[in-house]
Design an enzyme around this catalytic site. Structure first.
Site, PDB file in Angstrom:
ATOM      1  N   LYS A   1       0.844  -1.160  -0.097  1.00 18.34           N
ATOM      2  CA  LYS A   1       0.047   0.015   0.015  1.00 18.34           C
ATOM      3  C   LYS A   1       0.745   1.235   0.049  1.00 18.34           C
ATOM      4  O   LYS A   1       1.355   1.519   0.998  1.00 18.34           O
ATOM      5  CB  LYS A   1      -0.664  -0.092   1.442  1.00 18.34           C
ATOM      6  CG  LYS A   1      -1.597   1.251   1.687  1.00 18.34           C
ATOM      7  CD  LYS A   1      -2.605   1.788   0.908  1.00 18.34           C
ATOM      8  CE  LYS A   1      -3.077   3.299   1.225  1.00 18.34           C
ATOM      9  NZ  LYS A   1      -2.230   4.339   1.338  1.00 18.34           N
TER      10      LYS A   1
ATOM     11  N   GLY B   1       5.319   5.004   8.799  1.00 17.92           N
ATOM     12  CA  GLY B   1       4.755   6.049   8.791  1.00 17.92           C
ATOM     13  C   GLY B   1       4.652   6.819   9.977  1.00 17.92           C
ATOM     14  O   GLY B   1       5.617   6.645  10.844  1.00 17.92           O
TER      15      GLY B   1
ATOM     16  N   THR C   1       3.401   8.146  13.963  1.00 18.35           N
ATOM     17  CA  THR C   1       3.232   7.422  15.109  1.00 18.35           C
ATOM     18  C   THR C   1       1.780   7.341  15.587  1.00 18.35           C
ATOM     19  O   THR C   1       1.632   6.154  15.880  1.00 18.35           O
ATOM     20  CB  THR C   1       4.001   8.323  16.346  1.00 18.35           C
ATOM     21  OG1 THR C   1       5.360   8.196  15.944  1.00 18.35           O
ATOM     22  CG2 THR C   1       3.695   7.723  17.667  1.00 18.35           C
TER      23      THR C   1
ATOM     24  N   GLY D   1       0.809   4.263  13.325  1.00 18.34           N
ATOM     25  CA  GLY D   1       1.411   3.173  13.923  1.00 18.34           C
ATOM     26  C   GLY D   1       1.016   2.697  15.017  1.00 18.34           C
ATOM     27  O   GLY D   1       0.502   1.385  15.049  1.00 18.34           O
TER      28      GLY D   1
ATOM     29  N   GLU E   1       7.781   1.471  11.772  1.00 20.39           N
ATOM     30  CA  GLU E   1       8.910   2.348  11.709  1.00 20.39           C
ATOM     31  C   GLU E   1       8.404   3.778  11.733  1.00 20.39           C
ATOM     32  O   GLU E   1       7.717   4.148  10.770  1.00 20.39           O
ATOM     33  CB  GLU E   1       9.942   2.254  10.446  1.00 20.39           C
ATOM     34  CG  GLU E   1      10.355   0.765  10.196  1.00 20.39           C
ATOM     35  CD  GLU E   1      11.620   0.563  11.110  1.00 20.39           C
ATOM     36  OE1 GLU E   1      12.235   1.659  11.745  1.00 20.39           O
ATOM     37  OE2 GLU E   1      11.967  -0.461  11.281  1.00 20.39           O
TER      38      GLU E   1
ATOM     39  N   CYS F   1      12.108  11.155   8.154  1.00 23.50           N
ATOM     40  CA  CYS F   1      11.925  10.541   9.794  1.00 23.50           C
ATOM     41  C   CYS F   1      13.049  10.750  10.590  1.00 23.50           C
ATOM     42  O   CYS F   1      13.144  11.194  11.652  1.00 23.50           O
ATOM     43  CB  CYS F   1      11.545   9.005   9.646  1.00 23.50           C
ATOM     44  SG  CYS F   1      12.763   8.010   9.063  1.00 23.50           S
TER      45      CYS F   1
ATOM     46  N   GLU G   1       6.928  16.498  15.447  1.00 28.52           N
ATOM     47  CA  GLU G   1       7.670  16.267  14.199  1.00 28.52           C
ATOM     48  C   GLU G   1       6.863  17.224  13.229  1.00 28.52           C
ATOM     49  O   GLU G   1       5.579  17.143  12.978  1.00 28.52           O
ATOM     50  CB  GLU G   1       7.357  14.902  13.918  1.00 28.52           C
ATOM     51  CG  GLU G   1       8.227  14.394  12.663  1.00 28.52           C
ATOM     52  CD  GLU G   1       7.897  12.977  12.078  1.00 28.52           C
ATOM     53  OE1 GLU G   1       6.736  12.641  12.375  1.00 28.52           O
ATOM     54  OE2 GLU G   1       8.952  12.262  11.835  1.00 28.52           O
TER      55      GLU G   1
HETATM   56  P1  NAD Z   1       1.151   8.046   7.682  1.00 28.13           P
HETATM   57  O1  NAD Z   1       1.232   7.493   8.957  1.00 28.13           O
HETATM   58  O2  NAD Z   1      -0.095   9.363   7.422  1.00 28.13           O
HETATM   59  O3  NAD Z   1       0.685   7.171   6.335  1.00 28.13           O
HETATM   60  C1  NAD Z   1       1.596   6.132   6.073  1.00 28.13           C
HETATM   61  C2  NAD Z   1       0.709   5.042   5.385  1.00 28.13           C
HETATM   62  O4  NAD Z   1      -0.359   4.382   6.105  1.00 28.13           O
HETATM   63  C3  NAD Z   1       0.030   5.708   4.443  1.00 28.13           C
HETATM   64  O5  NAD Z   1      -0.002   4.680   3.128  1.00 28.13           O
HETATM   65  C4  NAD Z   1      -1.359   5.801   4.943  1.00 28.13           C
HETATM   66  O6  NAD Z   1      -2.205   5.681   3.584  1.00 28.13           O
HETATM   67  C5  NAD Z   1      -1.529   4.594   5.593  1.00 28.13           C
HETATM   68  N1  NAD Z   1      -2.671   4.996   6.604  1.00 28.13           N
HETATM   69  C6  NAD Z   1      -3.195   5.838   7.328  1.00 28.13           C
HETATM   70  N2  NAD Z   1      -3.888   5.547   8.216  1.00 28.13           N
HETATM   71  C7  NAD Z   1      -3.840   4.146   8.334  1.00 28.13           C
HETATM   72  C8  NAD Z   1      -4.608   3.024   9.054  1.00 28.13           C
HETATM   73  N3  NAD Z   1      -5.415   3.750  10.217  1.00 28.13           N
HETATM   74  N4  NAD Z   1      -4.473   1.841   8.976  1.00 28.13           N
HETATM   75  C9  NAD Z   1      -3.659   1.285   8.021  1.00 28.13           C
HETATM   76  N5  NAD Z   1      -3.001   2.261   7.261  1.00 28.13           N
HETATM   77  C10 NAD Z   1      -3.159   3.853   7.256  1.00 28.13           C
HETATM   78  O7  NAD Z   1       2.353   8.806   7.388  1.00 28.13           O
HETATM   79  P2  NAD Z   1       2.907   9.724   6.239  1.00 28.13           P
HETATM   80  O8  NAD Z   1       2.216  11.081   6.275  1.00 28.13           O
HETATM   81  O9  NAD Z   1       2.571   9.174   4.960  1.00 28.13           O
HETATM   82  O10 NAD Z   1       4.576   9.614   6.692  1.00 28.13           O
HETATM   83  C11 NAD Z   1       5.339  10.581   7.291  1.00 28.13           C
HETATM   84  C12 NAD Z   1       5.420  10.030   8.628  1.00 28.13           C
HETATM   85  O11 NAD Z   1       6.364   8.720   8.200  1.00 28.13           O
HETATM   86  C13 NAD Z   1       6.308  10.768   9.609  1.00 28.13           C
HETATM   87  O12 NAD Z   1       5.775  10.660  10.615  1.00 28.13           O
HETATM   88  C14 NAD Z   1       7.726  10.202   9.339  1.00 28.13           C
HETATM   89  O13 NAD Z   1       8.453  10.363  10.422  1.00 28.13           O
HETATM   90  C15 NAD Z   1       7.383   8.439   9.273  1.00 28.13           C
HETATM   91  N6  NAD Z   1       8.463   7.836   8.489  1.00 28.13           N
HETATM   92  C16 NAD Z   1       9.063   7.007   9.462  1.00 28.13           C
HETATM   93  C17 NAD Z   1      10.328   6.184   8.951  1.00 28.13           C
HETATM   94  C18 NAD Z   1      11.067   5.278   9.878  1.00 28.13           C
HETATM   95  O14 NAD Z   1      11.812   4.477   9.207  1.00 28.13           O
HETATM   96  N7  NAD Z   1      10.895   5.512  11.143  1.00 28.13           N
HETATM   97  C19 NAD Z   1      10.566   6.621   7.432  1.00 28.13           C
HETATM   98  C20 NAD Z   1       9.901   7.300   6.862  1.00 28.13           C
HETATM   99  C21 NAD Z   1       8.775   8.035   7.342  1.00 28.13           C
END
Ligand code: NAD
Length: 495
Positions: free
Chosen positions: A176, A233, A235, A238, A255, A289, A390
């Site tokens: 996804k 994605g 927190t 997550g 992550e 991140c 963040e």
């Molecule tokens: P997000 O959490 O909004 O979305 C990430 C993914 O999850 C997307 O594909 C989204 O459609 C999906 N999603 C959203 N809600 C969901 C749910 N309830 N159930 C299942 N899937 C769902 O994050 P974002 O805005 O796309 O990315 C930015 C974030 O990602 C930042 O917080 C960044 O720090 C983090 N990030 C972490 C790492 C790491 O390795 N630690 C790496 C890259 C990005």
């Protein structure tokens, strides 16, 4: 590069329109519409999950010897490298990032597949020491269907980090991509699909299921056939995924976000630290991140170091990702740029002093894009929201510190624990600090360097579980122990 018809997504081994809400993908450099993706619906997820379960159980995949599975992965790595330029151009259009960075991400995805091949070829089951009249063995088996849910900031690298070990482990994957960046994951899907077809393997081993908002991710995570979740994605998301995984009692690696400290000690090499601090926060326009978004400078050097830093940050070249000069490209989309601007406004209200940046750049070149100037703020306590939350944009908060205990207390005073940078010439201090800071990765006199062979994960609210490293495939397998009796010693209840 294979054709990328955006009106088709990869469901159950076939390319077709999804039944979900359309996603309009926009180039953040100028706001123009790239294309409309006909995204997946929960019914598509269900169809893909059933086909994936069947594919994972098919003897031609389940019983494929590791060296043959390795050949499949190696071929995918080759194709990723061969098409690195096209993948880079697509990713730059989708994410806004510079071409240099997106090319490096495509090549790193190829490297991930090759490294996974090596790990697969050398992975062994273990004979465990016998404690009775039997031989005991620990083996690793596929889980079946894996859900891989990714963010938008480094799509192809995140895709490879999950899909390569999951396939190597003998699974099928439902991938996804984020709503803002579906195109490069679809292109990646084309390459994998091609290799699976050439190798006469079930093409439903990988589905690519873009979706709007949380609908598709949620359907994948909750699907009863999905036995493991790999998530990168935010927190908050997550936590929602961890709850869904707990309900089903399946493993999930998470992550998540960060607010990483970067520390300039009194003995740091000035040039090295200036370059490292700037790269650590402003590359990828801060949408990383691991961005070093909180800068701690020893009080004795604070004014001079931050003064020079601000001078240099003002000179960073802001522009479209396609321009070879650009150092700071637009943010991923306009609403995200507005969220970054709102976070800076809030920092002002909390008493922060904006030393440079603090607005979108002016001029015709920037008028339609999602640009924001690289920004340095100070005069805020570590408890301010700009220091705790963040922002995920080109915004650095600078704070002075007096002594090491105070520094460690402030650096660790964060819900996050993802990364840390330390700039110093004192090897003992580097080691001491590196051990005391709560972070999954600590860089000493360097920053944002990555190696697929080095495990990566976050502490505290930055995540759970590890990606990469020699055990990357094990995370996508189930361990089983076998006992094999070796003599006729009767069991206690035998007649
Ligand atoms: P997000 O959490 O909004 O979305 C990430 C993914 O999850 C997307 O594909 C989204 O459609 C999906 N999603 C959203 N809600 C969901 C749910 N309830 N159930 C299942 N899937 C769902 O994050 P974002 O805005 O796309 O990315 C930015 C974030 O990602 C930042 O917080 C960044 O720090 C983090 N990030 C972490 C790492 C790491 O390795 N630690 C790496 C890259 C990005």
């Amino acid at each position: 590069m294979p054709r990328i018809p955006a009106d088709e997504i990869l469901i159950a081994g076939r390319w077709r329109r999804g039944g979900g809400l359309p996603i309009h993908t926009v180039d953040p450099a100028d706001g123009s519409l790239i294309t409309t993706v006909h995204a997946a619906s929960p019914a598509d997820v269900d169809e893909a999950a059933h086909a994936a379960a069947e594919a994972a159980a098919a003897p031609e995949w389940r019983d494929l010897p590791p060296h043959r599975r390795a050949r499949v992965l190696y071929r995918i790595g080759d194709l990723l490298e061969e098409h690195a330029d096209a993948l880079s151009a697509l990713q730059t259009a989708d994410t806004g990032k510079t071409l240099g960075e997106t090319r490096a991400l495509a090549l790193s995805a190829a490297g991930t597949f090759r490294y996974t091949v090596a790990a697969l070829e050398t992975a062994e089951d273990a004979l465990t020491p016998p404690r009775g009249p039997y031989v005991t063995m620990s083996t690793y088996e596929p889980i079946g269907v894996v859900g891989a849910v990714n963010p938008w900031n480094s799509p192809i690298a995140s895709d490879a980090q999950k899909v390569a070990p999951a396939l190597a482990g003998g699974n099928a994957v439902l991938l996804k991509p984020a709503e803002w960046t579906p195109l490069v994951s679809l292109a990646f899907g084309r390459l994998v699909h091609r290799v699976l077809t050439e190798e006469r393997l079930p093409t439903a081993l990988l589905a690519v299921l873009p979706g709007k908002g949380r609908i598709v991710g949620d359907a994948i995570v909750r699907h009863p056939l999905v036995g493991r979740i790999g998530f990168t994605g935010g927190t908050t998301t997550g936590r929602a995924i961890a709850r869904a995984a707990a309900d089903k009692l399946v493993p999930a690696s998470l992550e998540l976000g960060g607010k990483s400290p970067t520390i300039v000690r009194e003995d740091a090499d000035t040039e090295q630290a200036l370059a490292g601090v700037m790269y650590g926060i402003f590359s990828s326009s801060g949408q990383s991140c691991i961005a070093g978004s909180r800068l701690f400078v020893h009080a004795s050097r604070y004014d001079a170091f931050v003064g020079e830093l601000v001078e240099r940050v003002r000179k960073l070249r802001v522009g479209p990702g396609t321009s070879p000069d650009t150092q700071v490209a637009p943010l991923v989309h306009h609403a995200h740029r507005d969220a970054v601007a709102a976070a800076v406004d809030l920092a002002r209200k909390e008493g922060g002093r904006v030393l440079c940046g603090g607005s979108a750049p002016e001029g015709e070149r920037y008028a339609k894009g999602a640009y924001y100037l690289p920004t340095v703020i100070d005069s805020l306590p570590n408890s301010a929201r700009a220091c705790q939350e963040e922002i995920f944009g080109p915004v650095l908060v600078a704070l002075p510190y007096e002594d090491e205990d105070e520094l460690v207390a402030q650096a660790n005073d964060s819900v996050y624990g993802l990364a840390c940078g330390i700039w110093t010439r004192d090897a003992r201090a580097a080691w001491r600090l590196g051990r005391r800071i709560e972070a999954g990765t600590v860089w000493i006199n360097t920053y944002k360097q990555f190696s697929i062979s080095t495990p990566f994960g976050g502490m505290k609210d930055s995540g759970l579980g590890i990606e990469k490293g020699r055990d990357l495939i094990r995370a996508y397998q189930r361990q089983k122990s076998l006992y094999w009796g070796t003599d006729s010693t009767p069991l206690p209840w035998a007649n």
